[in-house]
Design a protein around this motif. Sequence first.
Motif, PDB file in Angstrom:
ATOM      1  N   LEU A   1       0.826  -1.211   0.000  1.00  0.00           N
ATOM      2  CA  LEU A   1       0.000   0.000   0.000  1.00  0.00           C
ATOM      3  C   LEU A   1       0.862   1.263   0.000  1.00  0.00           C
ATOM      4  O   LEU A   1       0.519   2.250  -0.669  1.00  0.00           O
ATOM      5  CB  LEU A   1      -0.962  -0.006   1.187  1.00  0.00           C
ATOM      6  CG  LEU A   1      -2.100  -1.024   1.106  1.00  0.00           C
ATOM      7  CD1 LEU A   1      -2.916  -1.017   2.398  1.00  0.00           C
ATOM      8  CD2 LEU A   1      -2.991  -0.740  -0.084  1.00  0.00           C
ATOM      9  N   ALA A   2       1.965   1.255   0.712  1.00  0.00           N
ATOM     10  CA  ALA A   2       2.868   2.408   0.721  1.00  0.00           C
ATOM     11  C   ALA A   2       3.478   2.621  -0.669  1.00  0.00           C
ATOM     12  O   ALA A   2       3.555   3.754  -1.155  1.00  0.00           O
ATOM     13  CB  ALA A   2       3.967   2.215   1.762  1.00  0.00           C
ATOM     14  N   LEU A   3       3.906   1.540  -1.322  1.00  0.00           N
ATOM     15  CA  LEU A   3       4.440   1.646  -2.680  1.00  0.00           C
ATOM     16  C   LEU A   3       3.382   2.141  -3.658  1.00  0.00           C
ATOM     17  O   LEU A   3       3.677   2.951  -4.547  1.00  0.00           O
ATOM     18  CB  LEU A   3       5.008   0.303  -3.138  1.00  0.00           C
ATOM     19  CG  LEU A   3       6.306  -0.130  -2.454  1.00  0.00           C
ATOM     20  CD1 LEU A   3       6.676  -1.540  -2.891  1.00  0.00           C
ATOM     21  CD2 LEU A   3       7.414   0.838  -2.740  1.00  0.00           C
ATOM     22  N   ALA A   4       2.154   1.695  -3.495  1.00  0.00           N
ATOM     23  CA  ALA A   4       1.068   2.153  -4.368  1.00  0.00           C
ATOM     24  C   ALA A   4       0.809   3.644  -4.163  1.00  0.00           C
ATOM     25  O   ALA A   4       0.579   4.389  -5.125  1.00  0.00           O
ATOM     26  CB  ALA A   4      -0.201   1.349  -4.110  1.00  0.00           C
ATOM     27  N   ALA A   5       0.861   4.087  -2.892  1.00  0.00           N
ATOM     28  CA  ALA A   5       0.659   5.506  -2.607  1.00  0.00           C
ATOM     29  C   ALA A   5       1.774   6.357  -3.212  1.00  0.00           C
ATOM     30  O   ALA A   5       1.515   7.424  -3.793  1.00  0.00           O
ATOM     31  CB  ALA A   5       0.574   5.736  -1.107  1.00  0.00           C
ATOM     32  N   VAL A   6       3.007   5.897  -3.123  1.00  0.00           N
ATOM     33  CA  VAL A   6       4.134   6.626  -3.726  1.00  0.00           C
ATOM     34  C   VAL A   6       3.980   6.670  -5.242  1.00  0.00           C
ATOM     35  O   VAL A   6       4.178   7.715  -5.868  1.00  0.00           O
ATOM     36  CB  VAL A   6       5.478   5.972  -3.312  1.00  0.00           C
ATOM     37  CG1 VAL A   6       6.630   6.526  -4.142  1.00  0.00           C
ATOM     38  CG2 VAL A   6       5.741   6.186  -1.829  1.00  0.00           C
ATOM     39  N   ALA A   7       3.608   5.557  -5.844  1.00  0.00           N
ATOM     40  CA  ALA A   7       3.427   5.515  -7.302  1.00  0.00           C
ATOM     41  C   ALA A   7       2.323   6.475  -7.733  1.00  0.00           C
ATOM     42  O   ALA A   7       2.465   7.189  -8.739  1.00  0.00           O
ATOM     43  CB  ALA A   7       3.109   4.094  -7.754  1.00  0.00           C
ATOM     44  N   MET A   8       1.226   6.507  -7.005  1.00  0.00           N
ATOM     45  CA  MET A   8       0.131   7.422  -7.336  1.00  0.00           C
ATOM     46  C   MET A   8       0.588   8.870  -7.201  1.00  0.00           C
ATOM     47  O   MET A   8       0.224   9.727  -8.018  1.00  0.00           O
ATOM     48  CB  MET A   8      -1.088   7.158  -6.446  1.00  0.00           C
ATOM     49  CG  MET A   8      -1.801   5.860  -6.766  1.00  0.00           C
ATOM     50  SD  MET A   8      -2.412   5.793  -8.461  1.00  0.00           S
ATOM     51  CE  MET A   8      -3.629   7.069  -8.414  1.00  0.00           C
ATOM     52  N   GLY A   9       1.362   9.177  -6.182  1.00  0.00           N
ATOM     53  CA  GLY A   9       1.873  10.531  -5.999  1.00  0.00           C
ATOM     54  C   GLY A   9       2.781  10.953  -7.144  1.00  0.00           C
ATOM     55  O   GLY A   9       2.690  12.075  -7.649  1.00  0.00           O
ATOM     56  N   VAL A  10       3.661  10.061  -7.576  1.00  0.00           N
ATOM     57  CA  VAL A  10       4.554  10.365  -8.692  1.00  0.00           C
ATOM     58  C   VAL A  10       3.753  10.590  -9.971  1.00  0.00           C
ATOM     59  O   VAL A  10       3.991  11.542 -10.715  1.00  0.00           O
ATOM     60  CB  VAL A  10       5.589   9.230  -8.873  1.00  0.00           C
ATOM     61  CG1 VAL A  10       6.327   9.357 -10.186  1.00  0.00           C
ATOM     62  CG2 VAL A  10       6.563   9.214  -7.706  1.00  0.00           C
ATOM     63  N   LEU A  11       2.792   9.734 -10.240  1.00  0.00           N
ATOM     64  CA  LEU A  11       1.963   9.886 -11.443  1.00  0.00           C
ATOM     65  C   LEU A  11       1.151  11.174 -11.400  1.00  0.00           C
ATOM     66  O   LEU A  11       0.989  11.854 -12.412  1.00  0.00           O
ATOM     67  CB  LEU A  11       1.053   8.672 -11.616  1.00  0.00           C
ATOM     68  CG  LEU A  11       1.748   7.366 -11.978  1.00  0.00           C
ATOM     69  CD1 LEU A  11       0.747   6.212 -11.958  1.00  0.00           C
ATOM     70  CD2 LEU A  11       2.429   7.471 -13.321  1.00  0.00           C
TER      71      LEU A  11
END
Length: 142
Positions: free
Chosen positions: A13-23
């Motif tokens: 979930l943390a990796l998904a949140a970081v990926a969403m923030g970058v996108l």
Amino acid sequence: MKRYFSWILVIVLALAAVAMGVLWQRALRDDSDMAALAQAAAGEAYIRFSDYQARGDDGDYWGGVAAFHTFQEAYACMEAGTGQAANRTFCSEVYGALLLSPEQGKAHMAEVLDAVALLAADVRDENGYLRLADLRNTLQEQ
């Protein structure tokens, strides 16, 4: 086992949140649509002004002015917040002169075509904006 699964879930979930923030940040800075619109409008302005120079039809002149206005607005959206206020000012002043003093714009069509040709080739070419600044100065002197 439950503890191990919980940690994996937290990490995913943390990796998904970081990926969403970058996108999300990339999407905020993506100006490719506005750049494409500005480039297409500059190309249209060049074609219409070239047609005016070749045939002398007022409809071509006014079509070029309208296309230049579209270029100006797309460029303003594309460069919003980048500190390129001087370039936006040149675009606005040239557009105003072409619109309000068509006789001056028509008299200096070669200079208009020189500037617009550079922008039609590359909307980010600073030489095009330098030519717009020169054109603005020429149009304001008269």
